[in-house]
Design an enzyme around this catalytic site. Structure first.
Site, PDB file in Angstrom:
ATOM      1  N   TYR A 177      -9.005  14.152  -9.830  1.00  0.00           N
ATOM      2  CA  TYR A 177      -8.060  13.127 -10.303  1.00  0.00           C
ATOM      3  C   TYR A 177      -6.848  13.812 -10.938  1.00  0.00           C
ATOM      4  CZ  TYR A 177      -6.061   9.677 -13.512  1.00  0.00           C
ATOM      5  OH  TYR A 177      -5.185   8.875 -14.225  1.00  0.00           O
ATOM      6  N   ASP A 236       0.884  -1.169   0.000  1.00  0.00           N
ATOM      7  CA  ASP A 236       0.000   0.000   0.000  1.00  0.00           C
ATOM      8  C   ASP A 236       0.924   1.221   0.000  1.00  0.00           C
ATOM      9  OD1 ASP A 236      -1.609   2.140   0.548  1.00  0.00           O
ATOM     10  OD2 ASP A 236      -2.693   1.178   2.201  1.00  0.00           O
ATOM     11  N   LYS A 294      -2.990  13.821  -9.484  1.00  0.00           N
ATOM     12  CA  LYS A 294      -1.908  13.246 -10.306  1.00  0.00           C
ATOM     13  C   LYS A 294      -0.840  14.305 -10.566  1.00  0.00           C
ATOM     14  CE  LYS A 294      -1.482   9.791 -12.203  1.00  0.00           C
ATOM     15  NZ  LYS A 294      -0.778   8.535 -11.812  1.00  0.00           N
TER      16      LYS A 294
HETATM   17  N1  LIG Z   1      -6.456   4.176 -17.721  1.00  0.00           N
HETATM   18  C1  LIG Z   1      -6.221   5.290 -18.388  1.00  0.00           C
HETATM   19  O1  LIG Z   1      -6.912   5.622 -19.348  1.00  0.00           O
HETATM   20  C2  LIG Z   1      -5.084   6.205 -17.971  1.00  0.00           C
HETATM   21  C3  LIG Z   1      -4.869   7.388 -18.701  1.00  0.00           C
HETATM   22  C4  LIG Z   1      -3.811   8.219 -18.324  1.00  0.00           C
HETATM   23  C5  LIG Z   1      -2.985   7.872 -17.267  1.00  0.00           C
HETATM   24  N2  LIG Z   1      -3.229   6.742 -16.562  1.00  0.00           N
HETATM   25  C6  LIG Z   1      -2.321   6.409 -15.447  1.00  0.00           C
HETATM   26  O2  LIG Z   1      -1.734   5.145 -15.721  1.00  0.00           O
HETATM   27  C7  LIG Z   1      -1.538   4.410 -14.510  1.00  0.00           C
HETATM   28  C8  LIG Z   1      -2.198   3.047 -14.631  1.00  0.00           C
HETATM   29  O3  LIG Z   1      -3.582   3.243 -14.883  1.00  0.00           O
HETATM   30  P1  LIG Z   1      -4.596   2.014 -14.976  1.00  0.00           P
HETATM   31  O4  LIG Z   1      -5.726   2.427 -15.811  1.00  0.00           O
HETATM   32  O5  LIG Z   1      -3.841   0.751 -15.260  1.00  0.00           O
HETATM   33  O6  LIG Z   1      -5.096   2.001 -13.475  1.00  0.00           O
HETATM   34  P2  LIG Z   1      -5.905   0.885 -12.674  1.00  0.00           P
HETATM   35  O7  LIG Z   1      -6.333  -0.206 -13.573  1.00  0.00           O
HETATM   36  O8  LIG Z   1      -6.903   1.597 -11.856  1.00  0.00           O
HETATM   37  O9  LIG Z   1      -4.755   0.313 -11.727  1.00  0.00           O
HETATM   38  C9  LIG Z   1      -4.246   1.088 -10.681  1.00  0.00           C
HETATM   39  C10 LIG Z   1      -3.535   0.149  -9.747  1.00  0.00           C
HETATM   40  O10 LIG Z   1      -3.119   0.917  -8.607  1.00  0.00           O
HETATM   41  C11 LIG Z   1      -3.354   0.114  -7.470  1.00  0.00           C
HETATM   42  N3  LIG Z   1      -3.503   0.914  -6.259  1.00  0.00           N
HETATM   43  C12 LIG Z   1      -4.542   1.712  -5.895  1.00  0.00           C
HETATM   44  N4  LIG Z   1      -4.344   2.221  -4.673  1.00  0.00           N
HETATM   45  C13 LIG Z   1      -3.144   1.732  -4.249  1.00  0.00           C
HETATM   46  C14 LIG Z   1      -2.395   1.874  -3.056  1.00  0.00           C
HETATM   47  N5  LIG Z   1      -2.827   2.633  -2.045  1.00  0.00           N
HETATM   48  N6  LIG Z   1      -1.215   1.223  -2.956  1.00  0.00           N
HETATM   49  C15 LIG Z   1      -0.758   0.469  -3.987  1.00  0.00           C
HETATM   50  N7  LIG Z   1      -1.423   0.279  -5.130  1.00  0.00           N
HETATM   51  C16 LIG Z   1      -2.612   0.908  -5.267  1.00  0.00           C
HETATM   52  C17 LIG Z   1      -4.649  -0.617  -7.772  1.00  0.00           C
HETATM   53  O11 LIG Z   1      -4.785  -1.749  -6.957  1.00  0.00           O
HETATM   54  P3  LIG Z   1      -6.249  -2.122  -6.312  1.00  0.00           P
HETATM   55  O12 LIG Z   1      -7.186  -2.167  -7.482  1.00  0.00           O
HETATM   56  O13 LIG Z   1      -5.995  -3.439  -5.702  1.00  0.00           O
HETATM   57  O14 LIG Z   1      -6.552  -1.033  -5.338  1.00  0.00           O
HETATM   58  C18 LIG Z   1      -4.422  -0.987  -9.241  1.00  0.00           C
HETATM   59  O15 LIG Z   1      -3.720  -2.200  -9.355  1.00  0.00           O
HETATM   60  C19 LIG Z   1      -2.110   5.291 -13.399  1.00  0.00           C
HETATM   61  O16 LIG Z   1      -1.050   5.966 -12.770  1.00  0.00           O
HETATM   62  C20 LIG Z   1      -3.029   6.266 -14.115  1.00  0.00           C
HETATM   63  O17 LIG Z   1      -3.127   7.482 -13.420  1.00  0.00           O
HETATM   64  C21 LIG Z   1      -4.249   5.890 -16.894  1.00  0.00           C
END
Ligand SMILES: NC(=O)c1ccc[n+]([C@@H]2O[C@H](COP(=O)([O-])OP(=O)(O)OC[C@H]3O[C@@H](n4cnc5c(N)ncnc54)[C@H](OP(=O)(O)O)[C@@H]3O)[C@@H](O)[C@H]2O)c1
Length: 270
Positions: free
Chosen positions: A116, A28, A120
C-alpha cells in the site's frame, strides 16, 4: 469538504457506490478514457484526488490492483490535470515511511514497508513527474462522522459495552476528516505547492488515542484492552511510528490537537 466549498462549482466522482449529488460522475481512474472524459466535461481548476485502494492487507494480496489504482490511477489524473493547467492535490499517506523514526518531516527519506505504502509513493512520484502545480498532502489514520473508521468503530463497540483490543506500540497522527479538509482548503487558498504533512497535531499510540475517544464521548475506557502489535494477524507489515510533523502546514492552518478534534467530532455527530 463539499459543504466547505460553498460558492464554488464542485463536482464529485464515485466508483462503485453512487453518490446522490447533482454534479456527480461515475469514474474508474484506472481507465484513461474515462478520466479524459470527466476532465473534458468538467474542465476543473483544482482536483482533490482522494481515490485509492486503501485496504492495507488487500494491497499486499492484490499487488497488481494496488499498482493500477494507486500508482497508474494517480498518473492518469496527473496527466489530465497538467493538460488542463489545473492544480492537483494528491492525498497521500504516512505509510510512505518505514516508521523507525516518527514525527516525519516533508523532506525525510521515504521507505515504505508494505505494498500500500509503496504504491501510494509511486502515485506521489507520478504527480511530481507529470504536474507543474501540485500539493502532495500526506495524512494519517483518518476518522470522522459517516462511514465506519477506526474512531467510529471504537465508539460503537464501547456504546455496546464490548471489549476491544488495541495496540499500544503503534504511533500515528490521527486526523479528523473535516480538519484535513480545512487544512487542504487553506493550502489551496494560499496557492501552496509541494509536499505537506496534513494531519492531526499530535503523535499518539492507537491505544492512548482510543482512551481519549472514550473520555471525550464519556464511554468506559476500561473496556479497551492493551495489545502488542506482534500479536496481530496482519498480512502486511505496519510502520511502528509513522507520526507526522505538521509544523509546515501549521504556518497556513493549525491542525487540531487530539482533544480538540474529538470534541469537534462529538459536536458533528450530535
Ligand atoms: N483512511 C486512512 O486512515 C488514511 C490514512 C492516510 C492516507 N489516506 C489516504 O486518504 C485517501 C482517502 O482515504 P479513505 O480512507 O477515505 O479511503 P476509502 O474510504 O477506501 O475510499 C477510497 C475511495 O476510492 C475509490 N476508488 C477505489 N478504486 C477506485 C478506482 N479504480 N477509480 C475510482 N475510485 C476508486 C473507492 O470507491 P469504491 O469503494 O467504490 O471502490 C472509495 O470511494 C486515500 O488516498 C488514502 O490513501 C487514508
Amino acid at each position: 469538504m463539499h459543504e466547505m466549498l460553498a460558492g464554488e462549482n464542485v463536482f464529485v466522482t464515485y466508483h462503485s457506490n453512487p453518490i446522490v449529488a447533482k454534479d456527480s460522475f461515475q469514474l474508474d481512474i484506472t481507465d484513461r478514457s474515462q478520466v479524459e472524459k470527466v476532465f473534458r466535461d468538467v474542465s476543473p481548476g483544482v482536483i482533490i484526488h482522494t481515490a485509492a485502494f486503501t485496504n492495507v492487507d488487500g494491497c499486499e494480496s492484490q499487488k497488481e490492483k494496488a499498482r493500477m489504482v494507486n500508482a497508474e490511477g494517480a498518473r492518469n489524473v496527473a496527466i489530465e490535470a497538467k493538460k488542463y493547467g489545473a492544480k492537483l492535490v494528491y492525498i497521500s499517506t504516512d505509510y510512505v515511511f518505514d516508521g523507525h523514526k516518527g514525527m516525519y518531516k516533508e523532506g525525510d527519506v521515504t521507505n515504505p514497508i508494505n505494498h500500500y505504502g509503496l504504491t501510494k509513493l509511486q502515485g506521489e512520484q507520478a504527480v511530481v513527474d507529470v504536474c507543474d502545480d501540485f500539493i502532495i498532502a500526506r495524512t494519517s489514520v483518518l476518522y470522522g462522522r459517516g462511514r465506519k473508521n477506526f474512531t467510529t468503530w471504537i465508539i460503537d463497540e464501547l456504546k455496546n459495552r464490548k471489549e476491544l483490543t488495541i495496540v499500544t506500540d503503534q504511533f500515528v497522527s490521527p486526523t479528523l476528516n473535516t480538519d484535513l479538509s480545512h487544512q487542504i482548503i487553506a493550502l489551496i487558498e494560499a496557492d501552496a505547492a509541494g509536499i505537506y504533512h496534513t494531519a492531526g497535531a499530535e503523535r499518539i499510540s492507537r491505544f492512548d488515542f482510543a482512551q481519549k475517544v472514550a473520555e471525550g464521548f464519556e464511554l468506559d475506557p476500561d473496556l479497551i484492552v492493551p495489545y502488542a502489535s506482534e500479536r496481530m494477524n496482519w498480512l502486511a507489515k505496519r510502520p511502528m511510528d509513522s507520526s507526522l510533523d505538521v509544523s509546515k502546514v501549521s504556518k497556513v492552518r493549525k491542525p487540531l490537537r487530539v482533544h480538540e478534534a474529538i470534541k469537534t467530532l462529538r459536536g458533528e455527530m450530535s
